[in-house]
Design a protein around this motif. Sequence first.
Motif, PDB file in Angstrom:
ATOM      1  N   GLU A 149      -0.205  30.722  14.332  1.00 42.84           N
ATOM      2  CA  GLU A 149      -0.450  29.619  13.417  1.00 42.84           C
ATOM      3  C   GLU A 149      -0.249  28.285  14.119  1.00 42.84           C
ATOM      4  OE1 GLU A 149       0.672  31.278   8.976  1.00 42.84           O
ATOM      5  OE2 GLU A 149       2.212  30.235  10.129  1.00 42.84           O
ATOM      6  N   ASN A 150      -1.096  27.351  13.750  1.00 44.93           N
ATOM      7  CA  ASN A 150      -0.998  26.030  14.360  1.00 44.93           C
ATOM      8  C   ASN A 150      -1.315  24.958  13.320  1.00 44.93           C
ATOM      9  OD1 ASN A 150      -0.733  24.129  16.563  1.00 44.93           O
ATOM     10  ND2 ASN A 150      -2.953  23.915  16.485  1.00 44.93           N
ATOM     11  N   LEU A 151      -0.426  23.970  13.225  1.00 42.90           N
ATOM     12  CA  LEU A 151      -0.611  22.877  12.290  1.00 42.90           C
ATOM     13  C   LEU A 151      -0.515  21.571  13.046  1.00 42.90           C
ATOM     14  CD1 LEU A 151      -0.696  21.532   9.441  1.00 42.90           C
ATOM     15  CD2 LEU A 151       1.796  21.749   9.392  1.00 42.90           C
ATOM     16  N   LYS A 152      -1.513  20.707  12.826  1.00 39.38           N
ATOM     17  CA  LYS A 152      -1.498  19.378  13.421  1.00 39.38           C
ATOM     18  C   LYS A 152      -1.884  18.362  12.362  1.00 39.38           C
ATOM     19  CE  LYS A 152      -3.022  16.754  17.478  1.00 39.38           C
ATOM     20  NZ  LYS A 152      -3.852  16.761  18.709  1.00 39.38           N
ATOM     21  N   HIS A 153      -0.998  17.432  12.112  1.00 44.09           N
ATOM     22  CA  HIS A 153      -1.244  16.427  11.081  1.00 44.09           C
ATOM     23  C   HIS A 153      -0.876  15.058  11.637  1.00 44.09           C
ATOM     24  CE1 HIS A 153      -0.050  14.555   6.944  1.00 44.09           C
ATOM     25  NE2 HIS A 153      -1.238  14.134   7.349  1.00 44.09           N
ATOM     26  N   ILE A 154      -1.881  14.171  11.726  1.00 47.99           N
ATOM     27  CA  ILE A 154      -1.668  12.791  12.158  1.00 47.99           C
ATOM     28  C   ILE A 154      -2.038  11.879  10.995  1.00 47.99           C
ATOM     29  CG2 ILE A 154      -2.235  11.007  13.846  1.00 47.99           C
ATOM     30  CD1 ILE A 154      -3.151  13.206  15.745  1.00 47.99           C
ATOM     31  N   PRO A 155      -1.061  11.191  10.401  1.00 51.80           N
ATOM     32  CA  PRO A 155      -1.365  10.294   9.273  1.00 51.80           C
ATOM     33  C   PRO A 155      -2.367   9.218   9.667  1.00 51.80           C
ATOM     34  CG  PRO A 155       1.001  10.683   9.427  1.00 51.80           C
ATOM     35  CD  PRO A 155       0.389  11.262  10.664  1.00 51.80           C
ATOM     36  N   TRP A 156      -3.125   8.761   8.709  1.00 52.10           N
ATOM     37  CA  TRP A 156      -4.212   7.809   8.934  1.00 52.10           C
ATOM     38  C   TRP A 156      -3.759   6.541   9.655  1.00 52.10           C
ATOM     39  CZ3 TRP A 156      -4.041   2.940   6.597  1.00 52.10           C
ATOM     40  CH2 TRP A 156      -3.049   2.773   5.623  1.00 52.10           C
ATOM     41  N   HIS A 157      -2.548   6.055   9.368  1.00 52.45           N
ATOM     42  CA  HIS A 157      -2.098   4.781   9.935  1.00 52.45           C
ATOM     43  C   HIS A 157      -1.503   4.924  11.333  1.00 52.45           C
ATOM     44  CE1 HIS A 157       1.986   6.081   8.816  1.00 52.45           C
ATOM     45  NE2 HIS A 157       1.420   6.484   7.694  1.00 52.45           N
ATOM     46  N   THR A 158      -1.407   6.162  11.850  1.00 52.48           N
ATOM     47  CA  THR A 158      -0.897   6.361  13.212  1.00 52.48           C
ATOM     48  C   THR A 158      -1.950   6.962  14.142  1.00 52.48           C
ATOM     49  OG1 THR A 158      -0.018   8.573  12.702  1.00 52.48           O
ATOM     50  CG2 THR A 158       1.455   6.685  12.349  1.00 52.48           C
ATOM     51  N   ARG A 159      -3.165   7.122  13.654  1.00 50.37           N
ATOM     52  CA  ARG A 159      -4.212   7.702  14.496  1.00 50.37           C
ATOM     53  C   ARG A 159      -4.626   6.716  15.587  1.00 50.37           C
ATOM     54  NH1 ARG A 159      -8.827  10.665  11.026  1.00 50.37           N
ATOM     55  NH2 ARG A 159      -9.583  10.914  13.176  1.00 50.37           N
ATOM     56  N   SER A 160      -4.844   7.240  16.789  1.00 52.15           N
ATOM     57  CA  SER A 160      -5.277   6.409  17.913  1.00 52.15           C
ATOM     58  C   SER A 160      -6.763   6.554  18.189  1.00 52.15           C
ATOM     59  CB  SER A 160      -4.482   6.772  19.175  1.00 52.15           C
ATOM     60  OG  SER A 160      -4.654   8.146  19.507  1.00 52.15           O
ATOM     61  N   ASP A 161      -7.359   7.634  17.686  1.00 57.94           N
ATOM     62  CA  ASP A 161      -8.787   7.862  17.934  1.00 57.94           C
ATOM     63  C   ASP A 161      -9.657   7.026  17.002  1.00 57.94           C
ATOM     64  OD1 ASP A 161      -7.794   9.352  15.795  1.00 57.94           O
ATOM     65  OD2 ASP A 161      -9.431  10.802  15.915  1.00 57.94           O
ATOM     66  N   GLU A 162      -9.160   6.747  15.804  1.00 62.09           N
ATOM     67  CA  GLU A 162      -9.883   5.926  14.842  1.00 62.09           C
ATOM     68  C   GLU A 162      -8.897   5.052  14.083  1.00 62.09           C
ATOM     69  OE1 GLU A 162     -13.193   7.575  12.495  1.00 62.09           O
ATOM     70  OE2 GLU A 162     -12.686   9.520  13.383  1.00 62.09           O
ATOM     71  N   ARG A 163      -9.403   3.960  13.509  1.00 60.29           N
ATOM     72  CA  ARG A 163      -8.567   3.062  12.727  1.00 60.29           C
ATOM     73  C   ARG A 163      -9.108   2.966  11.310  1.00 60.29           C
ATOM     74  NH1 ARG A 163      -6.730  -2.137  16.485  1.00 60.29           N
ATOM     75  NH2 ARG A 163      -5.676  -0.887  18.108  1.00 60.29           N
ATOM     76  N   PHE A 164      -8.168   2.963  10.362  1.00 63.11           N
ATOM     77  CA  PHE A 164      -8.536   2.898   8.958  1.00 63.11           C
ATOM     78  C   PHE A 164      -7.691   1.834   8.264  1.00 63.11           C
ATOM     79  CE2 PHE A 164      -9.342   7.218  10.425  1.00 63.11           C
ATOM     80  CZ  PHE A 164     -10.641   7.444   9.991  1.00 63.11           C
TER      81      PHE A 164
END
Length: 288
Positions: A149-164
Amino acid sequence: MTRADNKNKLVSQAEGASQAATPSQTIAAYLKKMEPTFAEVLPKHIDKERLLRIALTTIRTNPKLLECTIPSLMASVMQSATLGLEPGLLGHCYFLPFKNNRTGTSEVQFIIGYKGMIDLARRSGNIQSISAHEVYENDFFELIYGLDENLKHIPWHTRSDERFDQPGMIRGAYMVAKFKDGGHYIHYMPKQEIDLHRARSKSANNGPWVSDYIEMCKKTVVRSGWKWLPISIEMAEQVVRSDESVRKDITETATSEVPIIEYNADDLETQPQQEESEVVPEEQQTLV
């Protein structure tokens, strides 16, 4: 009877009325009487005086609770004591007033909060850590079930690949529990599944499902995954009973030893109830 006698009688009646106990004083008297019983079931980490003080404050700050029957109030405090959860601001558990249409009385339902369930899980001794999180549309979220099992969660305000600029709509919620033996458990529920649970609730359109939807999402996912955690059967069953029913363990016999203090309904104020339940125990009952 002379005029002076009549005057003295009226004065005595006025003084007696002015000394009549308020609803909160009545409940405080019952709590004091039941204090030894509460002390017998309290876990070691909970201070008796603190719990009763918090319980009384919780009841006093919600006039709707002051209208509820004494046995149901005492039963809710007993459940709080048994589980070692403090009602009120911490969100461990709540006292919810509801109207029993069958009997015409107002009663109390004990509800375990999302933080309370996590606290109970940690106290089991088999869990290293446990947490619950919501997932938004603009989060990076990847979950793979299987042997690895593998879980990866990056919240929207900490993403480096895209900005929201905003999180977007909520997509779901998940719980992660790490066990002391090295194992773990991941449980994810999409929004559609969470909303199915909400639809079965009689408080689906009011209370925390409206005011604190995210917290209810996290509680739902923890509650759903509860049965898969390494917790004793006794504790698991106690949580299920506490979370879904109004307990009647404190009977009229237990409360009949406390002197009844009468008070007028005029002493009560009316204000909206902010804490609502996910489950209402009987079809004959409606929220106050």
